[in-house]
Write a protein that holds these residues in place. Structure first.
Motif, PDB file in Angstrom:
ATOM      1  N   GLU A 159     -16.633  -1.319 -12.366  1.00 55.10           N
ATOM      2  CA  GLU A 159     -16.536  -0.681 -13.686  1.00 55.10           C
ATOM      3  C   GLU A 159     -15.286   0.197 -13.807  1.00 55.10           C
ATOM      4  O   GLU A 159     -15.350   1.356 -14.236  1.00 55.10           O
ATOM      5  N   VAL A 160     -14.162  -0.368 -13.391  1.00 56.74           N
ATOM      6  CA  VAL A 160     -12.871   0.298 -13.538  1.00 56.74           C
ATOM      7  C   VAL A 160     -11.887  -0.732 -14.074  1.00 56.74           C
ATOM      8  O   VAL A 160     -12.216  -1.913 -14.260  1.00 56.74           O
TER       9      VAL A 160
ATOM     10  N   MET B 102     -17.348   7.507  -7.140  1.00 54.59           N
ATOM     11  CA  MET B 102     -16.252   8.208  -6.493  1.00 54.59           C
ATOM     12  C   MET B 102     -15.308   7.200  -5.838  1.00 54.59           C
ATOM     13  O   MET B 102     -15.722   6.126  -5.418  1.00 54.59           O
ATOM     14  N   LYS B 103     -14.025   7.589  -5.711  1.00 56.51           N
ATOM     15  CA  LYS B 103     -13.021   6.664  -5.195  1.00 56.51           C
ATOM     16  C   LYS B 103     -13.314   6.241  -3.765  1.00 56.51           C
ATOM     17  O   LYS B 103     -13.209   5.056  -3.422  1.00 56.51           O
ATOM     18  N   ILE B 104     -13.692   7.172  -2.899  1.00 58.74           N
ATOM     19  CA  ILE B 104     -13.919   6.828  -1.497  1.00 58.74           C
ATOM     20  C   ILE B 104     -15.055   5.830  -1.363  1.00 58.74           C
ATOM     21  O   ILE B 104     -14.983   4.889  -0.545  1.00 58.74           O
TER      22      ILE B 104
ATOM     23  N   ARG C 106      -4.285  -0.128  -7.576  1.00 56.05           N
ATOM     24  CA  ARG C 106      -3.954   1.151  -6.941  1.00 56.05           C
ATOM     25  C   ARG C 106      -4.803   1.348  -5.687  1.00 56.05           C
ATOM     26  O   ARG C 106      -4.333   1.871  -4.673  1.00 56.05           O
ATOM     27  N   ASP C 107      -6.080   0.926  -5.767  1.00 52.37           N
ATOM     28  CA  ASP C 107      -6.948   1.014  -4.589  1.00 52.37           C
ATOM     29  C   ASP C 107      -6.434   0.126  -3.460  1.00 52.37           C
ATOM     30  O   ASP C 107      -6.526   0.487  -2.277  1.00 52.37           O
ATOM     31  N   VAL C 108      -5.905  -1.054  -3.811  1.00 49.17           N
ATOM     32  CA  VAL C 108      -5.329  -1.943  -2.797  1.00 49.17           C
ATOM     33  C   VAL C 108      -4.163  -1.251  -2.095  1.00 49.17           C
ATOM     34  O   VAL C 108      -4.027  -1.318  -0.865  1.00 49.17           O
ATOM     35  N   ASP C 109      -3.304  -0.572  -2.867  1.00 47.41           N
ATOM     36  CA  ASP C 109      -2.186   0.171  -2.266  1.00 47.41           C
ATOM     37  C   ASP C 109      -2.696   1.280  -1.341  1.00 47.41           C
ATOM     38  O   ASP C 109      -2.132   1.505  -0.260  1.00 47.41           O
ATOM     39  N   THR C 110      -3.765   1.945  -1.752  1.00 52.09           N
ATOM     40  CA  THR C 110      -4.333   3.011  -0.921  1.00 52.09           C
ATOM     41  C   THR C 110      -4.834   2.463   0.399  1.00 52.09           C
ATOM     42  O   THR C 110      -4.617   3.042   1.469  1.00 52.09           O
TER      43      THR C 110
END
Length: 306
Positions: free
Chosen positions: A29-30, A1-3, A37-41
């Motif tokens: 594994e992405v 999961m993203k979180i 995108r996670d860095v931007d989040t």
């Protein structure tokens, strides 16, 4: 999961100065695009992450944030890795392997504890492939909340079919157990996995009950065997196994070779088998019902091979 991935990224960056997007992509594994995108989040959540271009660049987190908000110390992570390494030797789970890899990557090259701090080694504990497969299947069934049908032999040799809701795996005294809810008994039970002769994981799922992990002794089961206080005389060879199994506050050294000790043993074949494995390295000093039962057990073995 993203979180979960975002939290893992923060923990990783708190321990490492820079981590490349490619390394993070392999670890989680992405794709690299997902990592950016996670860095931007994280940036939008006021986590001070930054990126540096170039061959020696990567993703980092501001040093001031590390000083003020560090979640885990090197000692914390090293202790977790030591525990997970031991578990990975016992349970060949892909999830555990991934977790061990992530935790190890959070430790920098210079982040090591003093030599010989602590480690767990089960490499000499050999588990048969069939037993290992049962443990892995039960582990997966627990995660997916799938019913499991067991063909089970209890400690008295009686074989029955059991339909259970599996909830928890327990490794105790070199043996694996599964704790679950028996639909036949309508209560929680503990099953020794080596006593399972047949097992089917069903497609049918169940609704999780209010199960909490309990000490082994507190799990509902059949009444315990009658325990007897047995006076023993053991030599230096047998002393090791006595120390590992019992509270030996009463142990006293008699001479250079022998020790006296009082232990509680079941007045049952289970207790007799334990003493048999010590062979000539132990002597029963008591003359009571346990002694009489043990003698009868030895005669039965003798008659079997005469």
């Amino acid at each position: 999961m993203k979180i979960e991935r975002l939290i893992s990224m923060i923990m990783l960056l708190l321990q490492r100065e820079l981590v490349s997007a490619a390394e993070m992509a392999r670890m989680f594994e992405v794709s690299k695009r997902t990592i950016y995108r996670d860095v931007d989040t994280l940036s939008m959540a006021n986590i001070p992450v930054y990126t540096l271009p170039g061959a020696k660049g990567g993703i980092g987190i501001m040093p001031t944030y590390k000083i003020d908000k560090k979640l885990l110390t090197v000692e914390d992570l090293s202790a977790i890795v030591a525990s997970l390494d031991g578990l990975e030797q016992l349970l060949a789970s892909p999830e555990i392997k991934k977790t061990v890899l992530k935790m190890k990557n959070m430790l920098g090259e210079n982040d090591v504890l003093p030599a010989n701090s602590i480690s767990l080694d089960f490499s000499n504990w050999s588990m048969k492939q069939e037993l290992n497969e049962k443990v892995e299947k039960l582990h997966l069934a627990i995660k997916k909340l799938q019913l499991v049908q067991l063909s089970y032999i209890d400690r008295d040799g009686k074989q029955t079919m059991r339909l259970i809701e599996p909830y928890h795996l327990l490794f105790r005294n070199r043996s694996w157990y599964v704790q679950g809810y028996s639909l036949e008994r309508e209560n929680f039970r503990t099953f020794k996995i080596s006593r399972i002769v047949g097992m089917d994981v069903l497609d049918q799922v169940f609704e999780s009950r209010n199960f909490t992990v309990k000490p082994f002794e507190s799990m509902p089961s059949r009444p315990h065997f009658q325990l007897c206080e047995v006076d023993l005389l053991v030599d230096k060879v047998a002393r090791e196994q006595i120390v590992e199994r019992f509270d030996v506050a009463s142990m006293k050294q008699v001479d250079e070779e022998q020790f006296s000790v009082v232990v509680n043993l079941p007045n049952h074949e289970v207790g007799y088998r334990f003493l048999l494995q010590l062979g000539t390295h132990v002597t029963i000093c008591s003359r009571d019902s346990f002694y009489t039962g043990f003698q009868a057990y030895l005669r039965a073995i003798h008659e079997k091979y005469v």
